[in-house]
Design a protein around this motif. Structure first.
Motif, PDB file in Angstrom:
ATOM      1  N   PHE A  57     -65.231 -36.598 -38.162  1.00  0.00           N
ATOM      2  CA  PHE A  57     -64.538 -35.864 -37.100  1.00  0.00           C
ATOM      3  C   PHE A  57     -63.025 -36.005 -37.217  1.00  0.00           C
ATOM      4  O   PHE A  57     -62.283 -35.032 -37.148  1.00  0.00           O
ATOM      5  N   PHE A  58     -62.545 -37.224 -37.409  1.00  0.00           N
ATOM      6  CA  PHE A  58     -61.109 -37.474 -37.446  1.00  0.00           C
ATOM      7  C   PHE A  58     -60.455 -36.874 -38.679  1.00  0.00           C
ATOM      8  O   PHE A  58     -59.260 -36.604 -38.679  1.00  0.00           O
ATOM      9  N   ASP A  59     -61.227 -36.677 -39.724  1.00  0.00           N
ATOM     10  CA  ASP A  59     -60.679 -36.095 -40.954  1.00  0.00           C
ATOM     11  C   ASP A  59     -60.662 -34.573 -40.926  1.00  0.00           C
ATOM     12  O   ASP A  59     -59.982 -33.952 -41.736  1.00  0.00           O
ATOM     13  N   THR A  60     -61.429 -33.980 -40.030  1.00  0.00           N
ATOM     14  CA  THR A  60     -61.593 -32.524 -40.061  1.00  0.00           C
ATOM     15  C   THR A  60     -60.974 -31.803 -38.870  1.00  0.00           C
ATOM     16  O   THR A  60     -61.043 -30.591 -38.801  1.00  0.00           O
ATOM     17  N   THR A  61     -60.382 -32.549 -37.917  1.00  0.00           N
ATOM     18  CA  THR A  61     -59.836 -31.905 -36.731  1.00  0.00           C
ATOM     19  C   THR A  61     -58.318 -31.956 -36.727  1.00  0.00           C
ATOM     20  O   THR A  61     -57.709 -32.837 -37.326  1.00  0.00           O
ATOM     21  N   THR A  62     -57.734 -31.023 -36.012  1.00  0.00           N
ATOM     22  CA  THR A  62     -56.288 -31.035 -35.822  1.00  0.00           C
ATOM     23  C   THR A  62     -55.961 -32.021 -34.712  1.00  0.00           C
ATOM     24  O   THR A  62     -56.850 -32.473 -33.979  1.00  0.00           O
ATOM     25  N   ASP A  63     -54.686 -32.317 -34.553  1.00  0.00           N
ATOM     26  CA  ASP A  63     -54.269 -33.219 -33.477  1.00  0.00           C
ATOM     27  C   ASP A  63     -54.663 -32.656 -32.109  1.00  0.00           C
ATOM     28  O   ASP A  63     -55.159 -33.392 -31.250  1.00  0.00           O
ATOM     29  N   ASP A  64     -54.461 -31.355 -31.926  1.00  0.00           N
ATOM     30  CA  ASP A  64     -54.810 -30.739 -30.642  1.00  0.00           C
ATOM     31  C   ASP A  64     -56.312 -30.810 -30.364  1.00  0.00           C
ATOM     32  O   ASP A  64     -56.730 -31.058 -29.232  1.00  0.00           O
ATOM     33  N   GLU A  65     -57.143 -30.601 -31.383  1.00  0.00           N
ATOM     34  CA  GLU A  65     -58.600 -30.692 -31.214  1.00  0.00           C
ATOM     35  C   GLU A  65     -59.011 -32.121 -30.879  1.00  0.00           C
ATOM     36  O   GLU A  65     -59.880 -32.351 -30.038  1.00  0.00           O
ATOM     37  N   THR A  68     -58.005 -32.822 -27.246  1.00  0.00           N
ATOM     38  CA  THR A  68     -58.937 -32.138 -26.346  1.00  0.00           C
ATOM     39  C   THR A  68     -60.262 -32.895 -26.272  1.00  0.00           C
ATOM     40  O   THR A  68     -60.799 -33.118 -25.182  1.00  0.00           O
ATOM     41  N   ALA A  69     -60.783 -33.302 -27.413  1.00  0.00           N
ATOM     42  CA  ALA A  69     -62.050 -34.038 -27.444  1.00  0.00           C
ATOM     43  C   ALA A  69     -61.914 -35.368 -26.705  1.00  0.00           C
ATOM     44  O   ALA A  69     -62.826 -35.782 -25.964  1.00  0.00           O
ATOM     45  N   PHE A  70     -60.787 -36.044 -26.863  1.00  0.00           N
ATOM     46  CA  PHE A  70     -60.565 -37.322 -26.184  1.00  0.00           C
ATOM     47  C   PHE A  70     -60.528 -37.120 -24.666  1.00  0.00           C
ATOM     48  O   PHE A  70     -61.149 -37.875 -23.919  1.00  0.00           O
ATOM     49  N   GLU A  75     -62.923 -37.605 -19.345  1.00  0.00           N
ATOM     50  CA  GLU A  75     -63.345 -36.935 -18.111  1.00  0.00           C
ATOM     51  C   GLU A  75     -64.844 -37.095 -17.871  1.00  0.00           C
ATOM     52  O   GLU A  75     -65.291 -37.129 -16.728  1.00  0.00           O
ATOM     53  N   SER A  76     -65.619 -37.211 -18.940  1.00  0.00           N
ATOM     54  CA  SER A  76     -67.072 -37.354 -18.777  1.00  0.00           C
ATOM     55  C   SER A  76     -67.436 -38.671 -18.094  1.00  0.00           C
ATOM     56  O   SER A  76     -68.548 -38.824 -17.603  1.00  0.00           O
ATOM     57  N   HIS A  77     -66.503 -39.602 -18.042  1.00  0.00           N
ATOM     58  CA  HIS A  77     -66.774 -40.888 -17.400  1.00  0.00           C
ATOM     59  C   HIS A  77     -66.443 -40.891 -15.914  1.00  0.00           C
ATOM     60  O   HIS A  77     -66.804 -41.806 -15.204  1.00  0.00           O
TER      61      HIS A  77
END
Length: 99
Positions: A57-65, A68-70, A75-77
């Motif tokens: 995941f960390f190798d394939t996503t942009t900083d913005d992605e 957003t995922a973080f 928020e899910s918590h």
């Protein structure tokens, strides 16, 4: 279905039957009880293989992605209504025992 594909399928079917029979013998459970568990295991293993092939995941996503995922994860918590630590609990001094 090609002849090669059909031969592989038949070979896998025979291998899976042997596995189910062996597990049945080891666990004293029926084949019908074992098959769903074996299917679930095979599904998980193939998904894991797909994830590895897709890259980390960390190798394939942009900083913005990633950001957003973080935020989605954090928020899910909120719905878990976890207690918030007070300032003293979060202080550096509270992390270490006094000697």
């Amino acid at each position: 279905m090609s002849q090669i594909s059909q031969n592989n399928s038949n070979s896998h079917d025979r291998d899976l039957k042997k596995i189910v029979d062996a597990l049945s013998k080891i666990t004293s459970l029926s084949s019908e009880t074992i098959k769903p568990h074996l299917n679930e295991l095979l599904s998980r293993l193939s998904q894991e293989q797909s994830f590895k092939a897709a890259g980390h995941f960390f190798d394939t996503t942009t900083d913005d992605e990633w950001i957003t995922a973080f935020h989605e994860w954090s928020e899910s918590h909120r719905e878990k209504k976890l207690p918030v630590l007070n300032e003293e609990a979060m202080s550096r001094e509270s992390f270490y025992d006094e000697w």
